[in-house]
Design an enzyme around this catalytic site. Structure first.
Site, PDB file in Angstrom:
ATOM      1  N   ILE A  31       1.097  -1.328  -0.326  1.00  0.00           N
ATOM      2  CA  ILE A  31      -0.116   0.529   0.108  1.00  0.00           C
ATOM      3  C   ILE A  31       1.061   1.141  -0.230  1.00  0.00           C
ATOM      4  O   ILE A  31       0.577   2.230  -1.011  1.00  0.00           O
ATOM      5  CB  ILE A  31      -1.062   0.283   0.971  1.00  0.00           C
ATOM      6  CG1 ILE A  31      -1.682  -1.111   0.946  1.00  0.00           C
ATOM      7  CG2 ILE A  31      -1.878   1.352   1.507  1.00  0.00           C
ATOM      8  CD1 ILE A  31      -3.015  -1.669   2.492  1.00  0.00           C
ATOM      9  N   TYR A 180      -2.021  -7.498  16.949  1.00  0.00           N
ATOM     10  CA  TYR A 180      -2.837  -7.146  15.617  1.00  0.00           C
ATOM     11  C   TYR A 180      -3.669  -5.660  15.545  1.00  0.00           C
ATOM     12  O   TYR A 180      -3.706  -4.802  15.696  1.00  0.00           O
ATOM     13  CB  TYR A 180      -2.410  -7.189  14.298  1.00  0.00           C
ATOM     14  CG  TYR A 180      -2.590  -6.584  13.441  1.00  0.00           C
ATOM     15  CD1 TYR A 180      -1.663  -5.277  13.160  1.00  0.00           C
ATOM     16  CD2 TYR A 180      -3.839  -6.016  12.610  1.00  0.00           C
ATOM     17  CE1 TYR A 180      -1.780  -5.247  11.590  1.00  0.00           C
ATOM     18  CE2 TYR A 180      -3.849  -5.835  11.523  1.00  0.00           C
ATOM     19  CZ  TYR A 180      -2.797  -4.662  10.913  1.00  0.00           C
ATOM     20  OH  TYR A 180      -2.635  -4.413   9.683  1.00  0.00           O
TER      21      TYR A 180
END
Length: 313
Positions: A31, A180
């Site tokens: 990304i 996470y």
């Protein structure tokens, strides 16, 4: 409904970005690379802030193929090391920065520590961007209408994404998905609190967020084989209902950075019935991240752990 919301936003709508400076962390792949590429194509001067300088150089070469003549530079930055962050901020020659894209992140397969002894997910995904933003804030303030874009994750809405202030660094037990998700909820909470403080200070700089959906990127390289297979680019045709390319995932980040109709505190991600794929739309941030008490408490923890203080009340 804003016009860009109704018709579907694309980076082309942002117009020419010549004269603007953008810093993109983790820009050597995925990304980050696609975000940096789009900004360079639009005419911005782009700083690729990468942990691996060789991969950064390869990313620069790929970007300049797409944007011949673009001004793209590579700088070493390890968000898991506070000394590296300070050195990076000190080296940057730009007196004004228009865009800071806090994109780099990790999903550790097992518990480990950063250079400063923080749990890797919490240290890299939250504390690193917190320290970097603070050390670049004066240069962001020097640019007209600068934006700080923090890349989150839809996992911040899962049941395990709860900020346990008694165990923010997973010392009592570590699970990959939980660590996470909690770090990404912390990231979104930081974004909201940052914009809250910028507004209170009368700053023209704004903080926004984005989640890219289910993207086939290298962040899963350390994960189990099933996840790696599920998000393998070679299986894109079979998995397109829950995964998308890095270029498609970057659209939410680019909208937060460039959409002239976006406001401070806005959050963008794939919309519709499937939150993992699709064009970016404006959406609410996770409910806990909206809590100003939670935001102020997390801010204080980040200050204490990093030693970086800014936008104090």
């Amino acid at each position: 409904m804003a016009q860009s919301e109704a018709r579907g936003w694309t980076p082309a709508q942002a117009g020419d970005q010549s004269g603007r400076v953008a810093v993109v962390t983790g820009a050597n792949g995925g990304i980050g690379l696609e975000t940096a590429r789009a900004l360079a194509v639009a005419g911005a001067t782009v700083v690729l802030a990468c942990r691996n300088i060789e991969k950064g150089a390869a990313a620069r070469a790929a970007i300049t193929k797409s944007a011949p003549g673009a001004e793209v530079r590579v700088e070493q930055l390890d968000l898991a090391d506070l000394a590296s962050i300070a050195a990076f901020a000190g080296r940057l020659p730009h007196p004004a920065i228009d865009l800071l894209i806090n994109n780099a992140g990790v999903m550790a397969a097992e518990r480990g520590s950063t250079a400063d002894g923080f749990e890797i997910d919490f240290g890299t995904n939250l504390l690193g961007p917190f320290a970097l933003t603070g050390q670049l804030l004066e240069r962001l303030a020097a640019a007209p209408a600068a934006r700080i874009v923090t890349v989150g994750s839809h996992t911040d809405r899962t049941p395990s994404a709860r900020l346990d202030f008694d165990d923010l660094q997973s010392e009592r037990g570590f699970r990959t998905a939980t660590a996470y998700a909690r770090s990404k909820l912390a990231v979104t909470t930081f974004m909201v609190e940052l914009d809250r403080r910028l507004t209170a200070a009368g700053s023209t700089t704004r903080a926004l967020g984005a989640h890219p959906g289910g993207v086939r990127t290298g962040i899963l390289n350390q994960q189990n084989r099933l996840l790696r297979i599920a998000f393998d680019e070679r299986l894109a045709r079979l998995t397109s209902w829950f995964s998308q390319s890095p270029a498609d995932g970057a659209r939410a980040v680019l909208r937060a950075a460039l959409d002239p109709e976006a406001q401070g505190g806005d959050y963008f991600g794939p919309g519709g019935w499937n939150p993992l794929v699709g064009p970016p739309v404006r959406m609410p941030v996770a409910r806990p991240a909206q809590d100003p008490v939670l935001g102020a408490r997390l801010w204080g923890v980040a200050e204490d752990l990093t030693g970086v203080r800014y936008l104090d009340d």
